[in-house]
Scaffold this motif. Sequence first.
Motif, PDB file in Angstrom:
ATOM      1  N   GLU A 113     -11.443  -2.683   1.446  1.00 25.19           N
ATOM      2  CA  GLU A 113     -10.830  -3.570   2.450  1.00 25.19           C
ATOM      3  C   GLU A 113     -10.384  -4.883   1.792  1.00 25.19           C
ATOM      4  O   GLU A 113     -11.034  -5.400   0.887  1.00 25.19           O
ATOM      5  N   SER A 114      -9.268  -5.422   2.287  1.00 24.55           N
ATOM      6  CA  SER A 114      -8.771  -6.709   1.810  1.00 24.55           C
ATOM      7  C   SER A 114      -9.465  -7.838   2.557  1.00 24.55           C
ATOM      8  O   SER A 114      -9.695  -7.750   3.766  1.00 24.55           O
ATOM      9  N   CYS A 146       0.834  -1.198   0.000  1.00 24.68           N
ATOM     10  CA  CYS A 146       0.000   0.000   0.000  1.00 24.68           C
ATOM     11  C   CYS A 146       0.871   1.252   0.000  1.00 24.68           C
ATOM     12  O   CYS A 146       1.641   1.483   0.940  1.00 24.68           O
ATOM     13  N   GLN A 163      -9.401  -6.903   6.538  1.00 26.22           N
ATOM     14  CA  GLN A 163      -8.612  -5.840   7.151  1.00 26.22           C
ATOM     15  C   GLN A 163      -8.235  -4.808   6.092  1.00 26.22           C
ATOM     16  O   GLN A 163      -7.921  -5.148   4.958  1.00 26.22           O
ATOM     17  N   ARG A 164      -8.271  -3.575   6.488  1.00 24.87           N
ATOM     18  CA  ARG A 164      -7.855  -2.491   5.595  1.00 24.87           C
ATOM     19  C   ARG A 164      -6.336  -2.342   5.685  1.00 24.87           C
ATOM     20  O   ARG A 164      -5.757  -2.372   6.779  1.00 24.87           O
ATOM     21  N   ASN A 187      -2.971  -0.144   5.349  1.00 28.12           N
ATOM     22  CA  ASN A 187      -2.560   1.248   5.481  1.00 28.12           C
ATOM     23  C   ASN A 187      -1.265   1.504   4.727  1.00 28.12           C
ATOM     24  O   ASN A 187      -0.483   0.579   4.478  1.00 28.12           O
ATOM     25  N   ASN A 199      -3.890   5.024   0.458  1.00 29.66           N
ATOM     26  CA  ASN A 199      -5.195   4.388   0.598  1.00 29.66           C
ATOM     27  C   ASN A 199      -6.159   5.367   1.282  1.00 29.66           C
ATOM     28  O   ASN A 199      -6.541   5.188   2.432  1.00 29.66           O
ATOM     29  N   ARG A 257     -11.258  -8.035  -2.630  1.00 27.80           N
ATOM     30  CA  ARG A 257     -11.253  -6.619  -2.274  1.00 27.80           C
ATOM     31  C   ARG A 257     -12.672  -6.094  -2.357  1.00 27.80           C
ATOM     32  O   ARG A 257     -13.384  -6.328  -3.355  1.00 27.80           O
ATOM     33  N   ARG A 293      -6.292   5.593  -4.201  1.00 22.34           N
ATOM     34  CA  ARG A 293      -5.916   4.254  -3.724  1.00 22.34           C
ATOM     35  C   ARG A 293      -4.886   3.700  -4.695  1.00 22.34           C
ATOM     36  O   ARG A 293      -5.174   3.501  -5.875  1.00 22.34           O
ATOM     37  N   PHE A 295     -14.446   0.151  -3.806  1.00 18.91           N
ATOM     38  CA  PHE A 295     -14.076   1.424  -3.195  1.00 18.91           C
ATOM     39  C   PHE A 295     -14.564   2.569  -4.088  1.00 18.91           C
ATOM     40  O   PHE A 295     -14.898   2.373  -5.268  1.00 18.91           O
TER      41      PHE A 295
END
Length: 387
Positions: free
Chosen positions: A239-240, A230, A337-338, A340, A233, A356, A366, A359
């Motif tokens: 979110e993954s 990342c 989980q997102r 960062n 973001n 994913r 992103r 978004f």
Amino acid sequence: MNTAAAFADFRSYPLISALTAAHPLADRIVVYWADGRISPYHHVWLRDNCPCPQCVYTVTREQVLEIVDVPEDLAPATLRIDDGGCLCIDWQDGHASRFDPGWLRAHAYDDETRAERQAGKPKSRLWDSSLSLPVFEFAALKEDPKALLQWLVALRDTGLTQVRGVPTEPGSLAEVARLISFIRPTNFGVLFNVQSKADADSNAYTAFNLPLHSDLPTRELQPGLQFLHCLVNDAEGGESIFVDGFAIADALRREDPAAFRALSEIPVEFRNKDRNSDYRCLAPVIALDSSGQVSEIRMANFLRGPFEASVEQMPVLYGAYRRFIAMTREARFRVMQRLNPGELWCFDNRRTLHARNAFDPATGTRHFQGCYIDRDELLSRILVLQR
């Protein structure tokens, strides 16, 4: 104690037990160990594995002997255990072999030793939504070989890890990946940019939801490891999501054996086509190794071609395929989980399915970068670090 005498290897082998006696039989030598183990070794096996410089080139440690050049009826003229505890054989044709007891025990093929060796092999640790994610710091991985080995073992056994503290400049991912090995290039490049773009040649390069999948199931050999780093973001969503494909296959085998059998036996074609390339691979969704254990998951519905199966198999295949995808959506398996900036995912692409959430690019930028390394490189790096 590690023994390192008279064998053609870069590793040393622990002296688990000393040799106490060796007796010849018609086609083999039976070895007796101090701990009570009895190991037979056929003459042909011993001659084939002679580690002397005539049989193995000492620079490369690779074999130069070909067993076809040895008489089929070759047998020992004499045998003994020398003062160093090694098994020494003088063959009838005048050749001499000397076998280190640590090496000999490590490669014994009696039933008890083979079972012991199988039990000692690394095992995949299956996980579900309660996974305690293995997390590592990039600075430690660069500086400490022990920390690097811990990360690689976690990656091998769990199939999903996170690394933090990675610089956010484009291209920084390459430094992380090369802690393991060279990067595997694909038609998407050496490092590929995961961001929304109008002329996308993959659904990954859009803003909408990506379902759980493995990357490049269209290749004969799917990449073993995938990195997603990342850089920025700021967008809402994205979110993954991860599931352990091995855990789902294990549950499917227990809960619906017929569906498991269908997905491990009936091949499915996956296709990846754009203006300049057209990749296709026909293989089962669930691959098994020689012992019947799950070794690979191949899945990306958005890259799947029409099923081709017999009239009798078609409804069975659809039923099994629906069941597998439905299981990937069950909360019991999913980790979300997102990611960062400065963090990256590294996971086993042939095991861990990733997804994913959609978004909104109107809410911010992103930008991820990704790359691949083959699983063989991971396993090789572990062995080198361990020795």
